[in-house]
Design an enzyme around this catalytic site. Sequence first.
Site, PDB file in Angstrom:
ATOM      1  N   LYS A 111      -6.929   1.500   5.236  1.00 22.79           N
ATOM      2  CA  LYS A 111      -5.638   1.407   6.307  1.00 22.79           C
ATOM      3  C   LYS A 111      -7.224   1.001   7.565  1.00 22.79           C
ATOM      4  O   LYS A 111      -7.006   0.141   8.508  1.00 22.79           O
ATOM      5  CB  LYS A 111      -4.958   2.759   6.791  1.00 22.79           C
ATOM      6  CG  LYS A 111      -4.226   2.701   5.723  1.00 22.79           C
ATOM      7  CD  LYS A 111      -2.693   2.424   5.532  1.00 22.79           C
ATOM      8  CE  LYS A 111      -1.672   2.440   4.794  1.00 22.79           C
ATOM      9  NZ  LYS A 111      -0.402   1.730   5.170  1.00 22.79           N
ATOM     10  N   LYS A 195      -1.571  -4.965  -3.074  1.00 21.38           N
ATOM     11  CA  LYS A 195      -0.513  -4.721  -3.701  1.00 21.38           C
ATOM     12  C   LYS A 195       0.656  -5.003  -2.567  1.00 21.38           C
ATOM     13  O   LYS A 195       0.585  -5.286  -1.164  1.00 21.38           O
ATOM     14  CB  LYS A 195      -0.820  -2.755  -2.818  1.00 21.38           C
ATOM     15  CG  LYS A 195       0.079  -1.587  -3.475  1.00 21.38           C
ATOM     16  CD  LYS A 195       0.021  -0.106  -3.176  1.00 21.38           C
ATOM     17  CE  LYS A 195       1.001  -0.499  -1.891  1.00 21.38           C
ATOM     18  NZ  LYS A 195       1.037   1.170  -1.535  1.00 21.38           N
ATOM     19  N   LYS A 198       4.816  -2.397   2.347  1.00 21.94           N
ATOM     20  CA  LYS A 198       6.254  -2.172   3.599  1.00 21.94           C
ATOM     21  C   LYS A 198       5.019  -3.072   5.000  1.00 21.94           C
ATOM     22  O   LYS A 198       5.934  -3.156   6.053  1.00 21.94           O
ATOM     23  CB  LYS A 198       7.114  -1.544   3.739  1.00 21.94           C
ATOM     24  CG  LYS A 198       6.427  -0.445   3.825  1.00 21.94           C
ATOM     25  CD  LYS A 198       7.617   0.434   4.038  1.00 21.94           C
ATOM     26  CE  LYS A 198       7.769   1.941   2.803  1.00 21.94           C
ATOM     27  NZ  LYS A 198       6.272   2.754   3.835  1.00 21.94           N
TER      28      LYS A 198
END
Length: 330
Positions: A111, A195, A198
């Site tokens: 991230k 992956k 969301k």
Amino acid sequence: MKRSLSGIKPTGNLTLGNYIGALKNFKKYQDDYENFIFIADLHALTLPIDPIELRNNTKDIVAFYIAAGLDPEKTTIFLQSDVSAHSEINTILQNYLYMGELSRMTQFKDKSKKMNENAIGLGLFAYPVLMCGDILLYDADVVPVGEDQKQHVELCRDLVHRFNNRYNKELFKMPEPIIPKVGARIMSLSDPTRKMSKSDPKGDIFLKDDLNIVRKKIMSAVTDLGSDIYFDPVNKPGISNLLQIYASLKEITIKEAEEIFKDCHRYGEFKKAVADVVIEVLTPFQAKYKEVLASGKIDEILNEGARRANYIANKTLIKVKKTVGLYVHK
Ligand code: ATP
Ligand code: LTN
């Protein structure tokens, strides 16, 4: 009675990956375990998020929990932010986890590398500390999660060792991550090497998607060269991903799924079978989700969940405070 605990952070629309890797497994423990399932709303703040979106996502997840078969009479469903013990234990535990180990967490590395170095929040870095507190407050024996969260639960296990050794007592219970054998990491349909996620939706199937769109997305999923259907995530990532989805939703093994399609040499036909099973699962699921939202029962469920969760979490917090030497008075 043993305890199970897990949660999902309300950072966006839930995906089929969340369903297969996590949600669908939460109800497995509600009959034989004390089951605690929460919405990790404090964790959702670790990346910038619109307040209205966060509130809506939060209500959505409660409805999805019920749609996935959680019964609020048997499972304690609650908001992390309704139990202040999560924040308090976080303040204590942060002193027992090290910067080196936190900086090795894959989720943090993934991230943060997409962000401006000067705008990476401390909360994103310290995310696993809060997560350790979530688990330890409830003395969880098992923690059902998808593959990407395994590392965080392992870190929590290290912390349990460290903490119990330091104070020379079995204060915290050792939690066990439970990762599904099939579907622990569902990949994007448009790029099966990444992956399905969301907060970075590309090639996602959302649990709220119109079912015609779901079929279209599956029919146009990226596949691989050739026409045979077998599991080989390195050379056939697209087909392998669809096989995982199929096998997980049918509750069969990958081997059994391969057997079903061994004589099918047409990707189109295979994709149609995958779309059929996804739609078969999502049809009643979406109906139940809408029913819960319309019932107006969300607040009632969360109030009762908060009451039960606070009771357990506060008891643990007092034990922890006493152990580390904080003066707990009457
Ligand atoms: P974000 O994109 O905000 O990081 P996410 O989609 O990865 O979110 P989380 O809230 O981090 O979802 O995860 C909720 C649960 O769903 C976790 O147990 C996680 O392991 C699982 N999960 C998430 N994505 C997948 C996936 N693609 N396949 C299988 N399980 C998944
Ligand atoms: N990090 C998890 C959400 C989460 C969680 C937990 C899961 C927060 N605290 C405790 C299990 C146990 C995720 O899904 N991204």
